[in-house]
Design a protein around this motif. Structure first.
Motif, PDB file in Angstrom:
ATOM      1  N   PHE A   6       9.290  44.473  86.039  1.00 50.51           N
ATOM      2  CA  PHE A   6      10.738  43.569  85.731  1.00 50.51           C
ATOM      3  C   PHE A   6       9.845  42.608  84.226  1.00 50.51           C
ATOM      4  CE2 PHE A   6      12.899  46.061  87.853  1.00 50.51           C
ATOM      5  CZ  PHE A   6      13.905  46.675  87.938  1.00 50.51           C
ATOM      6  N   LYS A   7      11.135  41.982  83.609  1.00 50.67           N
ATOM      7  CA  LYS A   7      10.656  40.392  82.925  1.00 50.67           C
ATOM      8  C   LYS A   7      11.692  39.317  83.128  1.00 50.67           C
ATOM      9  CE  LYS A   7       9.412  38.035  79.340  1.00 50.67           C
ATOM     10  NZ  LYS A   7      10.175  38.682  77.824  1.00 50.67           N
ATOM     11  N   VAL A   8      11.012  38.162  83.944  1.00 50.27           N
ATOM     12  CA  VAL A   8      11.458  37.774  84.728  1.00 50.27           C
ATOM     13  C   VAL A   8      12.248  36.294  83.566  1.00 50.27           C
ATOM     14  CG1 VAL A   8      10.998  35.550  86.137  1.00 50.27           C
ATOM     15  CG2 VAL A   8      10.358  38.702  86.852  1.00 50.27           C
ATOM     16  N   LYS A   9      13.520  35.694  83.843  1.00 45.26           N
ATOM     17  CA  LYS A   9      14.307  34.704  83.124  1.00 45.26           C
ATOM     18  C   LYS A   9      14.378  33.895  84.218  1.00 45.26           C
ATOM     19  CE  LYS A   9      14.646  37.066  79.200  1.00 45.26           C
ATOM     20  NZ  LYS A   9      13.774  35.914  78.292  1.00 45.26           N
ATOM     21  N   ALA A  10      13.729  32.635  83.817  1.00 44.83           N
ATOM     22  CA  ALA A  10      14.121  31.473  84.944  1.00 44.83           C
ATOM     23  C   ALA A  10      14.176  29.900  84.257  1.00 44.83           C
ATOM     24  CB  ALA A  10      12.917  31.021  85.841  1.00 44.83           C
ATOM     25  N   LYS A  11      14.357  29.278  84.974  1.00 39.68           N
ATOM     26  CA  LYS A  11      13.966  27.535  83.883  1.00 39.68           C
ATOM     27  C   LYS A  11      12.846  27.271  84.096  1.00 39.68           C
ATOM     28  CE  LYS A  11      18.266  26.422  85.660  1.00 39.68           C
ATOM     29  NZ  LYS A  11      18.778  25.980  87.396  1.00 39.68           N
ATOM     30  N   PRO A  12      12.530  26.358  83.485  1.00 32.72           N
ATOM     31  CA  PRO A  12      10.951  25.722  83.101  1.00 32.72           C
ATOM     32  C   PRO A  12      10.229  25.025  83.975  1.00 32.72           C
ATOM     33  CG  PRO A  12      12.036  25.204  81.060  1.00 32.72           C
ATOM     34  CD  PRO A  12      13.449  25.583  82.274  1.00 32.72           C
ATOM     35  N   GLN A  13      11.030  24.565  85.188  1.00 36.01           N
ATOM     36  CA  GLN A  13      10.585  24.480  87.270  1.00 36.01           C
ATOM     37  C   GLN A  13      10.080  25.577  87.361  1.00 36.01           C
ATOM     38  OE1 GLN A  13      13.545  23.376  85.187  1.00 36.01           O
ATOM     39  NE2 GLN A  13      15.350  23.365  86.533  1.00 36.01           N
ATOM     40  N   GLN A  14      10.870  26.743  86.926  1.00 35.33           N
ATOM     41  CA  GLN A  14      10.635  27.692  88.300  1.00 35.33           C
ATOM     42  C   GLN A  14       9.555  28.107  87.899  1.00 35.33           C
ATOM     43  OE1 GLN A  14      14.845  29.044  87.551  1.00 35.33           O
ATOM     44  NE2 GLN A  14      14.022  30.230  89.744  1.00 35.33           N
ATOM     45  N   TYR A  15       9.115  28.682  85.991  1.00 41.54           N
ATOM     46  CA  TYR A  15       8.094  28.924  85.860  1.00 41.54           C
ATOM     47  C   TYR A  15       6.301  28.021  86.210  1.00 41.54           C
ATOM     48  CZ  TYR A  15      10.499  31.932  82.461  1.00 41.54           C
ATOM     49  OH  TYR A  15      12.036  32.148  81.962  1.00 41.54           O
ATOM     50  N   LYS A  16       6.715  26.683  86.366  1.00 36.66           N
ATOM     51  CA  LYS A  16       5.739  26.062  86.958  1.00 36.66           C
ATOM     52  C   LYS A  16       5.207  26.569  88.636  1.00 36.66           C
ATOM     53  CE  LYS A  16       6.236  21.589  83.572  1.00 36.66           C
ATOM     54  NZ  LYS A  16       6.789  20.306  83.345  1.00 36.66           N
ATOM     55  N   ASN A 130       9.563  26.221  95.858  1.00 40.31           N
ATOM     56  CA  ASN A 130      10.356  26.741  95.214  1.00 40.31           C
ATOM     57  C   ASN A 130      10.306  27.069  93.659  1.00 40.31           C
ATOM     58  OD1 ASN A 130      10.811  24.514  97.273  1.00 40.31           O
ATOM     59  ND2 ASN A 130       9.367  22.276  96.085  1.00 40.31           N
ATOM     60  N   ILE A 131      10.013  28.351  94.351  1.00 39.80           N
ATOM     61  CA  ILE A 131      10.437  29.323  92.824  1.00 39.80           C
ATOM     62  C   ILE A 131      11.472  29.847  92.570  1.00 39.80           C
ATOM     63  CG2 ILE A 131       9.824  31.652  91.907  1.00 39.80           C
ATOM     64  CD1 ILE A 131       7.090  31.376  93.765  1.00 39.80           C
ATOM     65  N   GLY A 132      12.465  29.889  93.590  1.00 31.71           N
ATOM     66  CA  GLY A 132      13.774  29.623  94.084  1.00 31.71           C
ATOM     67  C   GLY A 132      14.468  31.299  93.299  1.00 31.71           C
ATOM     68  N   THR A 133      15.377  31.457  92.143  1.00 28.75           N
ATOM     69  CA  THR A 133      16.438  32.496  92.024  1.00 28.75           C
ATOM     70  C   THR A 133      15.760  33.174  90.690  1.00 28.75           C
ATOM     71  OG1 THR A 133      18.356  32.305  93.775  1.00 28.75           O
ATOM     72  CG2 THR A 133      18.252  34.083  91.980  1.00 28.75           C
ATOM     73  N   LEU A 134      14.733  34.075  90.316  1.00 27.65           N
ATOM     74  CA  LEU A 134      14.900  34.673  89.395  1.00 27.65           C
ATOM     75  C   LEU A 134      15.896  35.615  88.644  1.00 27.65           C
ATOM     76  CD1 LEU A 134      10.928  34.705  90.146  1.00 27.65           C
ATOM     77  CD2 LEU A 134      12.289  32.840  88.920  1.00 27.65           C
ATOM     78  N   LYS A 135      16.087  35.584  87.889  1.00 28.02           N
ATOM     79  CA  LYS A 135      16.847  37.567  87.403  1.00 28.02           C
ATOM     80  C   LYS A 135      15.829  37.849  86.509  1.00 28.02           C
ATOM     81  CE  LYS A 135      21.139  34.503  85.324  1.00 28.02           C
ATOM     82  NZ  LYS A 135      21.358  33.918  84.076  1.00 28.02           N
ATOM     83  N   LEU A 136      16.580  39.171  86.912  1.00 26.39           N
ATOM     84  CA  LEU A 136      15.040  40.709  86.438  1.00 26.39           C
ATOM     85  C   LEU A 136      15.892  40.592  85.463  1.00 26.39           C
ATOM     86  CD1 LEU A 136      14.784  41.726  90.513  1.00 26.39           C
ATOM     87  CD2 LEU A 136      13.335  40.308  88.973  1.00 26.39           C
ATOM     88  N   LYS A 137      14.844  41.805  84.143  1.00 30.59           N
ATOM     89  CA  LYS A 137      15.359  42.046  83.100  1.00 30.59           C
ATOM     90  C   LYS A 137      14.283  43.731  83.024  1.00 30.59           C
ATOM     91  CE  LYS A 137      18.270  38.606  81.511  1.00 30.59           C
ATOM     92  NZ  LYS A 137      20.134  39.062  81.695  1.00 30.59           N
TER      93      LYS A 137
END
Length: 405
Positions: A6-16, A130-137
């Motif tokens: 799945f492609k992951v959608k998240a915020k910039p700080q989560q990608y870091k 602190n990756i947190g919640t990631l949306k799955l596409k």
């Protein structure tokens, strides 16, 4: 074991945070490898225990989930065990002595450190990174499977973004209707393959067709590179990413094409014979290396054997000796160079395309000898090849999980 991606959608700080987790996993893998080098008689269990020592010594290592640390140690042990196997088998040339990872692109969690949402459209990582919640596409539906069937979760970084891979343990075998047909395949450079029935499939040459665009993107990247500058400019990193995305697109095209052709071949025949080629040795030829890599022989063979195992079809690899030189009609040797593309037998008068003649010889060898059935051995192979350990940073193990551009 299958892999859903799945492609992951998240915020910039989560990608870091994902990047930090990947760097930590690489650090642990390299530290385990160094521990093996500095100590004698180190086992896989010793590397797992060493992860706990690293967690106490380094704060950032302790932030990563304990099972993710163990996965990093298992990756190190995978390279070590491969080296041992090559030594025992007395493989000619280099034995593949383990090397330190420089550019790791994935981190792997086992059964803890993550939790799926109720609708299975998001995943939450609970360690201290602190990756947190990631949306799955994606188009796959995880609701068909129980949570205990998901054995591994990986986060993979690629040029076009971040992906989450789920290694799901299920029975791959599917019953199919027998066709009563057998076919021999000869892969080549002029044609993608030629079969024993006289049919040929054109070589799409994805890399060759995109070579001008790649060279242009590479020049643009080089112009923005400043020697001695640390760090490089944002424009350089943008150009570098554009160049990497073009390569990624070509690799996906090549993989999908090989997958579709292999699927059609397996469904049309009960027995598929092909050459047991040493592709790694053949690409050392600097005149043919680019063309051999572009046609993706190893990828095609891997999908053939995977679909063969899944649908209960026989896949047989035969020695490639004299398959192009022997006449498939009378068996006499007709020597010819690589430039000669038509087989003309002076003994019996048989005339055919060089690759078609080779495909018929391959089928005859498969029918009269036991051969080598299934190199990748789907089913009884070590779990590292089918999803337990991620080798190649998520590229080579994505069975039935095509990436999307």
């Amino acid at each position: 074991m299958i892999i859903y991606e799945f492609k992951v959608k998240a915020k910039p700080q989560q990608y870091k945070a994902i990047d930090e987790a990947i760097r930590t996993s690489q650090f642990i893998q390299n530290k385990c490898l160094r521990y093996w080098m500095d100590n004698k008689k180190v086992s896989k269990y010793d590397l797992n225990k060493h992860c706990k020592v690293l967690a106490k010594e380094f704060k950032f290592a302790n932030e990563l989930n304990s099972m993710a640390r163990q996965s990093a140690a298992e990756r190190a042990w995978s390279s070590i065990s491969r080296f041992y196997d090559n030594c025992k088998k007395k493989v000619k040339g280099k034995k593949g002595y383990p090397k330190f990872k420089k550019h790791c692109r994935s981190v792997e969690y086992k059964t803890s450190g993550w939790k799926l949402s109720s609708n299975r459209k998001a995943i939450t990582f609970s360690d201290k990174k602190n990756i947190g919640t990631l949306k799955l596409k994606g188009t796959y539906d995880l609701n068909y499977y129980q949570l205990n069937q998901i054995k591994r979760v990986r986060l993979v970084k690629r040029a076009d973004g971040y992906y989450a891979q789920f290694a799901i343990q299920i029975d791959l075998k599917i019953e199919s209707q027998p066709t009563g047909k057998a076919v021999g395949l000869d892969v080549g450079i002029k044609y993608f393959l030629a079969d024993s029935n006289g049919k040929t499939i054109e070589n799409p040459q994805f890399y060759r067709k995109s070579e001008k665009q790649l060279n242009r993107a590479n020049r643009q990247k080089s112009k923005k590179y400043k020697k001695g500058a640390k760090p490089q400019s944002n424009n350089y990193h943008k150009a570098r990413n554009r160049y990497a995305r073009k390569h990624l697109r070509i690799s996906r095209q090549r993989k999908e094409y090989a997958k579709r052709v292999a699927y059609c071949v397996i469904h049309s025949n009960d027995l598929v014979a092909y050459e047991d080629l040493n592709v790694k040795g053949m690409v050392r030829n600097r005149r043919l290396a680019k063309s051999i890599s572009d046609v993706a022989w190893s990828t095609f063979r891997g999908w053939l054997e995977y679909f063969g195992f899944k649908y209960g079809k026989a896949t047989v690899a035969v020695p490639p000796n004299y398959t192009s030189q022997n006449c498939s009609n009378c068996g006499e040797v007709v020597k010819k160079s690589l430039s000669v593309r038509t087989h003309v037998c002076p003994h019996c008068g048989y005339e055919a395309d060089r690759d078609v003649n080779a495909a018929r010889n391959i089928l005859q060898k498969a029918l009269c000898t036991v051969g080598h059935t299934g190199t990748y051995a789907w089913g009884d192979t070590p779990s590292g090849l089918v999803g337990e350990i991620l080798l190649g940073d998520g590229e080579s193990l994505s069975q039935e999980s095509p990436s999307r551009d």
